[in-house]
Scaffold this motif. Structure first.
Motif, PDB file in Angstrom:
ATOM      1  N   VAL A 208      30.840  61.837 -92.944  1.00 16.83           N
ATOM      2  CA  VAL A 208      30.588  62.871 -93.541  1.00 16.83           C
ATOM      3  C   VAL A 208      31.374  64.012 -93.164  1.00 16.83           C
ATOM      4  CG1 VAL A 208      28.528  65.052 -93.783  1.00 16.83           C
ATOM      5  CG2 VAL A 208      28.049  62.410 -93.651  1.00 16.83           C
ATOM      6  N   ALA A 209      31.912  64.824 -93.875  1.00 17.25           N
ATOM      7  CA  ALA A 209      33.024  66.037 -93.706  1.00 17.25           C
ATOM      8  C   ALA A 209      32.321  67.076 -93.548  1.00 17.25           C
ATOM      9  CB  ALA A 209      34.231  65.991 -94.757  1.00 17.25           C
ATOM     10  N   PRO A 210      33.166  68.113 -92.738  1.00 23.84           N
ATOM     11  CA  PRO A 210      32.399  69.500 -92.772  1.00 23.84           C
ATOM     12  C   PRO A 210      31.853  70.058 -94.058  1.00 23.84           C
ATOM     13  CG  PRO A 210      34.146  69.202 -91.118  1.00 23.84           C
ATOM     14  CD  PRO A 210      34.265  68.106 -91.922  1.00 23.84           C
ATOM     15  N   GLY A 211      30.944  70.475 -94.352  1.00 25.26           N
ATOM     16  CA  GLY A 211      30.577  70.868 -95.512  1.00 25.26           C
ATOM     17  C   GLY A 211      29.546  70.005 -96.264  1.00 25.26           C
ATOM     18  N   GLY A 212      29.155  68.987 -95.568  1.00 24.81           N
ATOM     19  CA  GLY A 212      27.982  67.943 -95.845  1.00 24.81           C
ATOM     20  C   GLY A 212      28.500  66.939 -97.004  1.00 24.81           C
ATOM     21  N   ARG A 213      29.520  66.482 -97.079  1.00 26.63           N
ATOM     22  CA  ARG A 213      29.959  65.646 -98.308  1.00 26.63           C
ATOM     23  C   ARG A 213      30.360  64.600 -97.882  1.00 26.63           C
ATOM     24  NH1 ARG A 213      35.281  65.487-101.080  1.00 26.63           N
ATOM     25  NH2 ARG A 213      35.013  65.278-103.271  1.00 26.63           N
ATOM     26  N   ILE A 214      29.873  63.311 -98.367  1.00 28.50           N
ATOM     27  CA  ILE A 214      30.500  61.970 -97.671  1.00 28.50           C
ATOM     28  C   ILE A 214      31.915  61.714 -98.543  1.00 28.50           C
ATOM     29  CG2 ILE A 214      30.084  59.397 -97.977  1.00 28.50           C
ATOM     30  CD1 ILE A 214      27.400  60.072 -97.662  1.00 28.50           C
ATOM     31  N   THR A 215      32.756  61.432 -97.451  1.00 33.19           N
ATOM     32  CA  THR A 215      34.138  60.999 -97.867  1.00 33.19           C
ATOM     33  C   THR A 215      34.499  59.507 -97.690  1.00 33.19           C
ATOM     34  OG1 THR A 215      34.985  61.712 -95.685  1.00 33.19           O
ATOM     35  CG2 THR A 215      35.131  63.418 -97.403  1.00 33.19           C
ATOM     36  N   PHE A 216      33.743  58.718 -97.187  1.00 36.04           N
ATOM     37  CA  PHE A 216      33.933  57.415 -97.021  1.00 36.04           C
ATOM     38  C   PHE A 216      32.619  56.970 -96.997  1.00 36.04           C
ATOM     39  CE2 PHE A 216      33.909  53.449 -94.782  1.00 36.04           C
ATOM     40  CZ  PHE A 216      35.225  52.631 -95.286  1.00 36.04           C
ATOM     41  N   HIS A 217      32.394  55.660 -97.774  1.00 34.74           N
ATOM     42  CA  HIS A 217      31.079  54.909 -97.729  1.00 34.74           C
ATOM     43  C   HIS A 217      31.492  53.209 -97.915  1.00 34.74           C
ATOM     44  CE1 HIS A 217      26.940  54.057 -99.285  1.00 34.74           C
ATOM     45  NE2 HIS A 217      27.091  53.548 -98.081  1.00 34.74           N
ATOM     46  N   GLY A 218      31.657  52.528 -96.830  1.00 39.69           N
ATOM     47  CA  GLY A 218      32.103  51.180 -96.823  1.00 39.69           C
ATOM     48  C   GLY A 218      31.901  50.137 -95.769  1.00 39.69           C
ATOM     49  N   SER A 219      32.657  49.238 -95.839  1.00 44.92           N
ATOM     50  CA  SER A 219      32.355  48.482 -94.832  1.00 44.92           C
ATOM     51  C   SER A 219      33.068  48.720 -93.363  1.00 44.92           C
ATOM     52  CB  SER A 219      32.994  47.078 -95.099  1.00 44.92           C
ATOM     53  OG  SER A 219      34.419  46.878 -95.386  1.00 44.92           O
ATOM     54  N   VAL A 220      32.515  48.389 -92.180  1.00 40.65           N
ATOM     55  CA  VAL A 220      33.044  48.492 -91.057  1.00 40.65           C
ATOM     56  C   VAL A 220      34.636  48.004 -90.853  1.00 40.65           C
ATOM     57  CG1 VAL A 220      32.994  48.065 -88.656  1.00 40.65           C
ATOM     58  CG2 VAL A 220      30.937  48.296 -89.930  1.00 40.65           C
ATOM     59  N   ALA A 221      34.814  47.068 -91.537  1.00 43.25           N
ATOM     60  CA  ALA A 221      36.375  46.356 -91.782  1.00 43.25           C
ATOM     61  C   ALA A 221      37.290  47.450 -92.203  1.00 43.25           C
ATOM     62  CB  ALA A 221      36.458  45.171 -92.404  1.00 43.25           C
TER      63      ALA A 221
END
Length: 255
Positions: A208-221
């Protein structure tokens, strides 16, 4: 993969006129641990409170077991199977350790966890069962907050900054406990600033970036690969050039 236990769909939350969460999409599947990373002030706590009903969203859906719980009272959400271990623990300082735990027992509907289970998981709490919560150490208070959450028999346990202010040896103990919960198929959503702590437990990562927006959603790898390439710092700045609403915006996990 099974259907999500929890699904956030275009969730936007405000404090007055100030936007705190910007059209969040996020899934947590049964038995999965999702780590939500990001800098202080990015909206991780707001996200946790929005799911738990403490800060209801202005728009979007909070789907838990395919039911939209947005706008439900915190008590009703807790009874549905969502437990929040809040930042700062928020235990009752004037009550004893055992009285704090019994508050959770009296409010639950499920029967999966008992006081004996909590004392087995956290032997220190048994030793401190007659001690007032306000006199416990930070680590003991975190154990108490975790135990209180588990006694509601949750299907989803949300932990907001669970390592805040704790010594490394205490953090190691929390990792052990949460690993045991994962093995028991308790779904976990961890909002955290300590990256390595979170990644040691996570199956999936959201940033989650400042401003409350998800910029990545994926695997740990995939997230670690970004770090190895020296590109994770770029996640801190949301791309406002597009009115994007999905987790595939700035960086996408293609696996």
């Amino acid at each position: 993969m099974s259907d999500p236990l929890l699904a956030l769909r275009e969730v936007s939350t405000y404090y007055g006129a100030a936007l705190a969460l910007d059209r969040l999409y996020l899934d947590v599947h049964p038995g999965e641990c999702v780590a939500v990373l990001g800098p202080n002030g990015a909206g991780k706590t707001t996200m946790a409170q929005t799911i738990a009903g403490l800060t209801p969203p202005r728009t979007g859906q909070v789907l838990f077991q395919d039911v939209d719980i947005a706008g439900w009272s915190p008590r009703r959400i807790a009874r549905s199977g969502v437990a929040l271990v809040p930042q700062g623990r928020r235990i009752f300082g004037s009550l004893t350790t055992e009285e704090n735990l019994r508050v959770a027992v009296s409010s639950r509907q499920g029967t999966a966890w008992t006081l004996s289970d909590i004392y087995e998981l956290f032997p220190r709490l048994y030793e401190r069962r007659r001690q007032r919560g306000g006199t416990l150490s930070g680590g003991e208070q975190q154990m108490l907050a975790l135990g209180r959450g588990l006694l509601t028999s949750p299907r989803l346990l949300i932990l907001d900054e669970p390592t805040e202010g704790l010594a490394p040896v205490i953090i190691d103990g929390i990792v052990d406990v949460l690993s045991r919960l994962k093995a028991d198929r308790v779904s976990l959503l961890i909002a955290e600033q300590r990256t390595e702590f979170a990644l040691s437990l996570a199956d999936t990562v959201a940033h989650v970036a400042p401003g409350g927006r998800i910029t990545f959603h994926g695997s740990v790898a995939s997230f670690r690969q970004l770090g190895a390439q020296g590109t994770t710092d770029e996640l801190a700045a949301p791309d406002r050039s597009r009115g994007a609403t999905s987790t595939t915006d700035a960086v996408t996990d293609e696996e």
